[in-house]
Scaffold this motif. Structure first.
Motif, mmCIF file in Angstrom:
data_model
loop_
_atom_site.group_PDB
_atom_site.id
_atom_site.type_symbol
_atom_site.label_atom_id
_atom_site.label_comp_id
_atom_site.label_asym_id
_atom_site.label_seq_id
_atom_site.Cartn_x
_atom_site.Cartn_y
_atom_site.Cartn_z
ATOM 1 N N MET A 7 0.828 -1.204 0.000
ATOM 2 C CA MET A 7 0.000 0.000 0.000
ATOM 3 C C MET A 7 0.862 1.254 0.000
ATOM 4 N N THR A 8 0.629 2.142 -0.955
ATOM 5 C CA THR A 8 1.325 3.422 -0.994
ATOM 6 C C THR A 8 0.352 4.592 -0.911
ATOM 7 N N HIS A 9 -0.909 4.296 -0.693
ATOM 8 C CA HIS A 9 -1.924 5.329 -0.512
ATOM 9 C C HIS A 9 -3.031 4.755 0.375
ATOM 10 N N PRO A 10 -3.796 5.612 1.028
ATOM 11 C CA PRO A 10 -4.846 5.122 1.928
ATOM 12 C C PRO A 10 -5.884 4.273 1.197
ATOM 13 N N ALA A 11 -6.251 3.178 1.815
ATOM 14 C CA ALA A 11 -7.300 2.332 1.255
ATOM 15 C C ALA A 11 -8.677 2.918 1.574
ATOM 16 N N TYR A 12 -8.761 3.639 2.684
ATOM 17 C CA TYR A 12 -10.029 4.227 3.122
ATOM 18 C C TYR A 12 -9.859 5.722 3.337
ATOM 19 N N THR A 13 -10.799 6.496 2.830
ATOM 20 C CA THR A 13 -10.793 7.942 3.031
ATOM 21 C C THR A 13 -11.730 8.295 4.186
ATOM 22 N N THR A 14 -11.609 9.515 4.658
ATOM 23 C CA THR A 14 -12.497 10.000 5.707
ATOM 24 C C THR A 14 -13.947 9.883 5.267
ATOM 25 N N GLU A 15 -14.209 10.287 4.030
ATOM 26 C CA GLU A 15 -15.570 10.254 3.502
ATOM 27 C C GLU A 15 -16.118 8.832 3.476
ATOM 28 N N ALA A 16 -15.285 7.887 3.043
ATOM 29 C CA ALA A 16 -15.733 6.492 2.975
ATOM 30 C C ALA A 16 -16.008 5.940 4.377
ATOM 31 N N LEU A 17 -15.139 6.250 5.321
ATOM 32 C CA LEU A 17 -15.318 5.744 6.680
ATOM 33 C C LEU A 17 -16.548 6.355 7.351
ATOM 34 N N ASN A 18 -16.870 7.595 7.018
ATOM 35 C CA ASN A 18 -18.040 8.252 7.610
ATOM 36 C C ASN A 18 -19.353 7.592 7.203
ATOM 37 N N THR A 19 -19.334 6.831 6.122
ATOM 38 C CA THR A 19 -20.563 6.164 5.674
ATOM 39 C C THR A 19 -20.742 4.794 6.319
ATOM 40 N N LYS A 20 -19.733 4.326 7.038
ATOM 41 C CA LYS A 20 -19.769 2.989 7.639
ATOM 42 C C LYS A 20 -20.438 2.993 9.002
ATOM 43 N N LYS A 26 -15.306 -1.446 12.960
ATOM 44 C CA LYS A 26 -14.563 -2.420 13.773
ATOM 45 C C LYS A 26 -14.010 -3.537 12.891
ATOM 46 N N ALA A 27 -14.792 -3.968 11.916
ATOM 47 C CA ALA A 27 -14.346 -5.023 11.007
ATOM 48 C C ALA A 27 -13.170 -4.549 10.148
ATOM 49 N N ILE A 28 -13.251 -3.320 9.658
ATOM 50 C CA ILE A 28 -12.161 -2.746 8.858
ATOM 51 C C ILE A 28 -10.898 -2.651 9.709
ATOM 52 N N TYR A 29 -11.036 -2.170 10.929
ATOM 53 C CA TYR A 29 -9.922 -2.037 11.870
ATOM 54 C C TYR A 29 -9.195 -3.378 12.015
ATOM 55 N N THR A 30 -9.952 -4.437 12.187
ATOM 56 C CA THR A 30 -9.376 -5.768 12.336
ATOM 57 C C THR A 30 -8.787 -6.262 11.021
ATOM 58 N N GLN A 31 -9.507 -6.056 9.931
ATOM 59 C CA GLN A 31 -9.097 -6.540 8.618
ATOM 60 C C GLN A 31 -7.745 -5.970 8.193
ATOM 61 N N ILE A 32 -7.497 -4.684 8.444
ATOM 62 C CA ILE A 32 -6.236 -4.077 8.009
ATOM 63 C C ILE A 32 -5.121 -4.271 9.025
ATOM 64 N N GLY A 33 -5.437 -4.905 10.137
ATOM 65 C CA GLY A 33 -4.422 -5.165 11.156
ATOM 66 C C GLY A 33 -4.023 -3.928 11.932
ATOM 67 N N VAL A 49 -10.776 7.560 13.117
ATOM 68 C CA VAL A 49 -9.491 8.237 13.341
ATOM 69 C C VAL A 49 -8.373 7.215 13.507
ATOM 70 N N ALA A 50 -8.614 6.159 14.247
ATOM 71 C CA ALA A 50 -7.599 5.125 14.448
ATOM 72 C C ALA A 50 -7.206 4.489 13.110
ATOM 73 N N ILE A 51 -8.183 4.212 12.270
ATOM 74 C CA ILE A 51 -7.926 3.614 10.953
ATOM 75 C C ILE A 51 -7.128 4.578 10.082
ATOM 76 N N LEU A 52 -7.553 5.839 10.048
ATOM 77 C CA LEU A 52 -6.858 6.830 9.226
ATOM 78 C C LEU A 52 -5.422 7.043 9.686
ATOM 79 N N ARG A 53 -5.200 7.140 10.975
ATOM 80 C CA ARG A 53 -3.847 7.339 11.516
ATOM 81 C C ARG A 53 -2.958 6.127 11.242
#
Length: 84
Positions: A7-20, A26-33, A49-53
């Protein structure tokens, strides 16, 4: 010979995460490790925020160490590595 992409760029954007939903975040958090601490675990914003950081951390590590690697494909923005 197989290649892997790093990965050289974010897989998830703020906008995308706001729709979840909270459970989806929680599933995304676990999935990306993700290993970042999550503030108030009852709030969607804390998980987002945790995912984005975490993503930012991963990108910095790749760009800071591998962008100069001879296997870095700057046209595609990925690092190609052969599996042994």
């Amino acid at each position: 010979m197989a290649s892997i992409l790093i990965m050289t760029h974010p897989a998830y954007t703020t906008e995308a995460l706001n729709t979840k939903s909270l459970s989806e975040l929680k599933a995304i958090y676990t999935q990306i490790g993700c290993t970042r601490a999550c503030g108030d675990k009852r709030k969607k914003a804390a998980w987002a925020v945790a995912i984005l950081r975490f993503q930012e951390q991963q990108i910095v590590q790749v760009e800071g160490t591998c962008a100069t690697c001879p296997k870095f494909d700057s046209d595609r923005g990925v690092i190609l590595q052969e599996k042994l």
